[in-house]
Design an enzyme around this catalytic site. Structure first.
Site, mmCIF file in Angstrom:
data_model
loop_
_atom_site.group_PDB
_atom_site.id
_atom_site.type_symbol
_atom_site.label_atom_id
_atom_site.label_comp_id
_atom_site.label_asym_id
_atom_site.label_seq_id
_atom_site.Cartn_x
_atom_site.Cartn_y
_atom_site.Cartn_z
ATOM 1 N N LYS A 279 79.149 -23.033 -22.637
ATOM 2 C CA LYS A 279 79.143 -23.691 -21.326
ATOM 3 C C LYS A 279 79.192 -22.619 -20.244
ATOM 4 O O LYS A 279 79.983 -21.688 -20.325
ATOM 5 C CB LYS A 279 80.350 -24.634 -21.245
ATOM 6 C CG LYS A 279 80.231 -25.660 -20.142
ATOM 7 C CD LYS A 279 81.166 -26.842 -20.373
ATOM 8 C CE LYS A 279 81.053 -27.797 -19.194
ATOM 9 N NZ LYS A 279 81.715 -29.070 -19.436
ATOM 10 N N GLU A 356 87.950 -44.626 -21.611
ATOM 11 C CA GLU A 356 88.679 -45.403 -20.607
ATOM 12 C C GLU A 356 89.313 -46.649 -21.217
ATOM 13 O O GLU A 356 90.464 -46.980 -20.924
ATOM 14 C CB GLU A 356 87.748 -45.794 -19.453
ATOM 15 C CG GLU A 356 87.308 -44.640 -18.555
ATOM 16 C CD GLU A 356 86.181 -43.770 -19.129
ATOM 17 O OE1 GLU A 356 85.621 -44.131 -20.187
ATOM 18 O OE2 GLU A 356 85.870 -42.734 -18.524
ATOM 19 N N ARG A 384 84.307 -49.799 -17.175
ATOM 20 C CA ARG A 384 84.331 -49.887 -18.640
ATOM 21 C C ARG A 384 85.539 -50.660 -19.166
ATOM 22 O O ARG A 384 85.531 -51.090 -20.299
ATOM 23 C CB ARG A 384 84.415 -48.471 -19.232
ATOM 24 C CG ARG A 384 83.226 -47.616 -18.984
ATOM 25 C CD ARG A 384 82.412 -47.535 -20.238
ATOM 26 N NE ARG A 384 81.068 -47.086 -19.965
ATOM 27 C CZ ARG A 384 80.538 -45.991 -20.480
ATOM 28 N NH1 ARG A 384 81.264 -45.215 -21.269
ATOM 29 N NH2 ARG A 384 79.301 -45.675 -20.228
HETATM 30 C C1 LIG Z 1 82.441 -43.165 -18.662
HETATM 31 C C2 LIG Z 1 82.553 -41.785 -18.060
HETATM 32 N N1 LIG Z 1 83.766 -41.186 -17.963
HETATM 33 C C3 LIG Z 1 83.881 -39.959 -17.418
HETATM 34 C C4 LIG Z 1 82.777 -39.290 -16.971
HETATM 35 C C5 LIG Z 1 82.916 -37.929 -16.286
HETATM 36 N N2 LIG Z 1 82.290 -36.854 -17.063
HETATM 37 C C6 LIG Z 1 81.097 -36.343 -16.727
HETATM 38 S S1 LIG Z 1 80.617 -35.129 -17.745
HETATM 39 C C7 LIG Z 1 82.023 -35.233 -18.640
HETATM 40 C C8 LIG Z 1 82.252 -34.293 -19.800
HETATM 41 C C9 LIG Z 1 81.144 -34.352 -20.759
HETATM 42 O O1 LIG Z 1 81.351 -33.402 -21.744
HETATM 43 P P1 LIG Z 1 80.187 -33.037 -22.733
HETATM 44 O O2 LIG Z 1 79.494 -34.278 -23.163
HETATM 45 O O3 LIG Z 1 80.731 -32.182 -23.790
HETATM 46 O O4 LIG Z 1 79.157 -32.260 -21.819
HETATM 47 P P2 LIG Z 1 79.282 -30.783 -21.192
HETATM 48 O O5 LIG Z 1 79.522 -30.980 -19.731
HETATM 49 O O6 LIG Z 1 80.394 -30.061 -21.876
HETATM 50 O O7 LIG Z 1 77.953 -30.173 -21.442
HETATM 51 C C10 LIG Z 1 82.859 -36.221 -18.136
HETATM 52 C C11 LIG Z 1 84.195 -36.562 -18.659
HETATM 53 C C12 LIG Z 1 81.532 -39.939 -17.081
HETATM 54 N N3 LIG Z 1 80.404 -39.386 -16.647
HETATM 55 N N4 LIG Z 1 81.446 -41.166 -17.636
#
Ligand SMILES: Cc1ncc(C[n+]2csc(CCOP(=O)(O)OP(=O)(O)O)c2C)c(N)n1
Length: 612
Positions: A279, A356, A384
């Site tokens: 990342k 959630e 959600r």
């Molecule tokens: C339902 C929901 N909860 C929280 C989020 C906020 N959110 C956006 S990206 C993320 C982390 C995603 O992690 P990952 O899939 O590993 O992707 P990375 O950013 O590490 O590439 C979160 C919690 C969201 N988009 N949707």
């Protein structure tokens, strides 16, 4: 090179030897634009090679490339004809920070919320097969998003249907924060952690410089793939779901990735290609602190504190005294201001991952066992958890405090992130005390109120800075459901008006009232505090007005004003807020202007209504 790529077909013409230069150009471009416009930095820097390789092996838009959350799709946008418009990303009338099918045929499924990609891909695969068509469907999902319930439900379903889809697991060992849970641990075991990555990275850096090096690297990559496949039980976790497991691949080695995708294309049934990425790749700061650089904002006015940080700091204060208070987040520790709690009161801090629904019922479990959880979720993600709020928390009248951060318009993240439906969803649920503070001081009063309240409470507040006084006022229980009357100017006139400004709209309401008074109108201003319940006293008080105006940072139909309208017999209620449509992205002030939700426009409309 980058500006010459108008479509994935142009990308396919680029020679292998030039690919790393292209990736460097993409990274620099992303960094430059994100610095100006804000956006998701670290996730995009980590996914450059992964997306380049996919667009070289698959044929978008015939093949469907789906992005989970969609926050990592910047390289995809740049490579699919949006190199120039990328400079407008997240800006008003510019392109969106998330995939949008209206923007490009290459954006095949709109996203913003997490863990939807496998379900969408599987649905598309069933449609493809019913139509007897033959194209590839690729679901890109991160290790964080894989922790979401929907993704697991979809994996379960895939095992049953055995449809051909290709899941690309972008595993960077990070959600926004450290990932949580047994799946994350499994993945770490599979990828044998960063040692594998670092070794591979160092090796490839050394070899890349010569033609012989390139040949050797490809050779090594192949041998490694074969050995991995022969000896490993690594994919067992996924194979038990009926998926063919491929990997792990180095997510920054385009040639290796291309080989992996070619193999995946030719396998029948569902495949999971496991890719290890870093990342923030290529940016020293983002690699070093991916949590901080997950999303960045252009620097702005930091004079006042945000509601979020007042919440986070005050919760620590309350929890230091009351040992029964816990804090829960669904993978949004920094976004919801809980870092201090995580650091100081670690044993009472719970990150449940992007879950959630689970987080809410988990809170109910703590509450029924004598604890008082504060669970903070962005209003939009709380969509959600509707049934968990109703069935698990409110029906059992449990003392859980639900914080809805980012309620109202959020700005640049756009339609998937505006928190404008929560009152429609939760405004009529029995037992729930639902509030919105007008400022930081009142937020603290409401939090204190909640800690001693016997049942569920919910507090919504916007993405905004606010003021906070050091006073020790308390919100009394006798006040439950009473709106606060701020200015009683009425001189027994028989044409009385009231304006009610919910939460941070109180200031606008108060300003409008000041102007109307100078024009000779009798108008009272209310700070409601409570969305529900609304006390009989308040309803009786409001009956004395001829006309009542409400202002809210929420859709009008199904919002606070419309709830009030159902309860009042005599006065006519006129509500101002947001339209019941999906609102695009842009700064909050631009959006308010576009919608017509500004002080001037509301004032003009109110004057027109008064003179009717
Ligand atoms: C339902 C929901 N909860 C929280 C989020 C906020 N959110 C956006 S990206 C993320 C982390 C995603 O992690 P990952 O899939 O590993 O992707 P990375 O950013 O590490 O590439 C979160 C919690 C969201 N988009 N949707």
């Amino acid at each position: 090179m980058i500006e010459k790529i108008k479509s994935p077909e142009d990308l396919k013409k680029i020679e292998e030897k030039d690919l790393s230069i292209l990736c460097q150009e993409i990274r620099t471009y992303i960094e430059t634009i994100v610095e100006k416009n804000g956006g998701h930095l670290a996730s995009n820097l980590g996914a450059v090679e992964l997306i380049v390789a996919q667009h070289r092996i698959f044929s978008s838009p015939r093949d469907k490339i789906i992005f989970d959350v969609g926050h990592q799709s910047y390289t995809h946008k740049i490579l699919t004809g949006r190199y120039e418009s990328f400079s407008t990303i997240r800006k008003f009338k510019g392109i969106s920070g998330f995939p949008k099918s209206l923007e490009s045929p290459h954006d095949v499924f709109n996203t913003g919320h997490s863990s939807t990609s496998i379900s969408a891909a599987l649905g598309m695969a069933t449609a493809r097969d019913l139509d007897k068509e033959n194209y590839h469907i690729i679901a890109n999902i991160g290790d964080g998003a894989l922790s979401g319930g929907m993704a697991l439900e979809a994996l379960n379903h895939i095992g049953h249907t055995n449809k051909k889809i290709i899941i690309v697991l972008n595993d960077n060992e990070m959600s926004i924060s450290e990932p949580v849970g047994a799946i994350a641990k499994q993945l770490t075991k599979i990828s044998s952690g960063s040692t594998y990555r670092n070794l591979k990275y160092k090796l490839t850096q050394k070899l890349i410089v010569t033609a012989l090096g390139r040949y050797l690297r490809r050779f090594l990559s192949r041998i490694k793939g074969i050995i991995k496949h022969m000896f490993s039980f690594k994919g067992l976790f996924f194979e038990r779901f009926g998926l063919t497991y491929l990997g792990p691949y180095d997510g920054h080695d385009i040639i290796g990735l291309e080989e992996g995708f070619k193999i995946a294309k030719n396998i029948e049934g569902p495949v999971l290609v496991h890719v290890i990425t870093t990342k923030g790749k290529g940016n020293y700061f983002a690699e070093d602190n991916p949590e901080k650089y997950h999303g960045v904002s252009p620097s702005g006015n930091k004079k006042y504190k945000s509601f979020t940080s007042i919440f986070g700091e005050y919760l620590v204060e309350l929890a230091e005294v009351d040992k029964k208070i816990t804090a829960i987040t669904a993978a949004m520790c920094t976004g919801t201001g809980l870092e201090l709690f995580r650091e100081k009161l670690t044993d009472r801090f719970f990150d449940v991952s992007i879950a959630e629904q689970h987080g809410l019922t988990f809170a109910a479990g703590q509450a029924i066992s004598g604890y008082h959880p504060f669970i903070s979720i962005y209003s939009t993600f709380m969509q959600r958890g509707v049934d968990q709020v109703i069935h698990d928390i409110c029906m059992q009248n449990l003392p859980v405090t639900m914080i809805l951060d980012r309620a109202g318009l959020v700005g640049e993240d756009g339609e998937t992130h505006h928190g404008v439906f929560d009152i429609s969803l939760f405004g009529s649920i029995p037992n729930l005390v639902y509030m919105e503070p007008k400022d930081g001081t009142e937020l603290k009063m409401m939090m204190k109120f909640s800690t001693n309240y016997i049942g569920p409470t919910m507090i919504r507040f916007p993405k905004a800075s606010t003021i906070e006084d050091a006073n020790n006022e308390i919100l009394d229980y006798e006040e439950l459901g009473n709106f606060e009357l701020y200015t009683d100017q009425n001189k027994n006139s028989n044409f009385k008006l009231a304006i009610i400004g919910l939460g941070s709209e109180y200031t606008v309401a108060s300003n409008i009232a000041d102007i109307l008074r100078t024009k000779g109108y009798d108008i009272d201003v209310y700070n409601p505090r409570f969305i529900s319940p609304i006390s009989n006293k308040t309803l009786i008080d409001l009956e004395k007005y001829q006309k009542v105006f409400t202002l809210e940072n929420h859709v009008v139909i199904g919002g606070f004003g419309s709830l009030l309208k159902c309860r009042l017999l005599n006065p006519k209620v006129y509500s101002f807020g947001l339209p019941n449509s999906f609102i695009e992205h842009g700064s909050i002030s631009e959006l308010r202007e576009e919608i017509g939700f500004t002080q001037e426009k509301i004032l003009t409309e109110i004057e027109r209504i008064i003179s009717e």
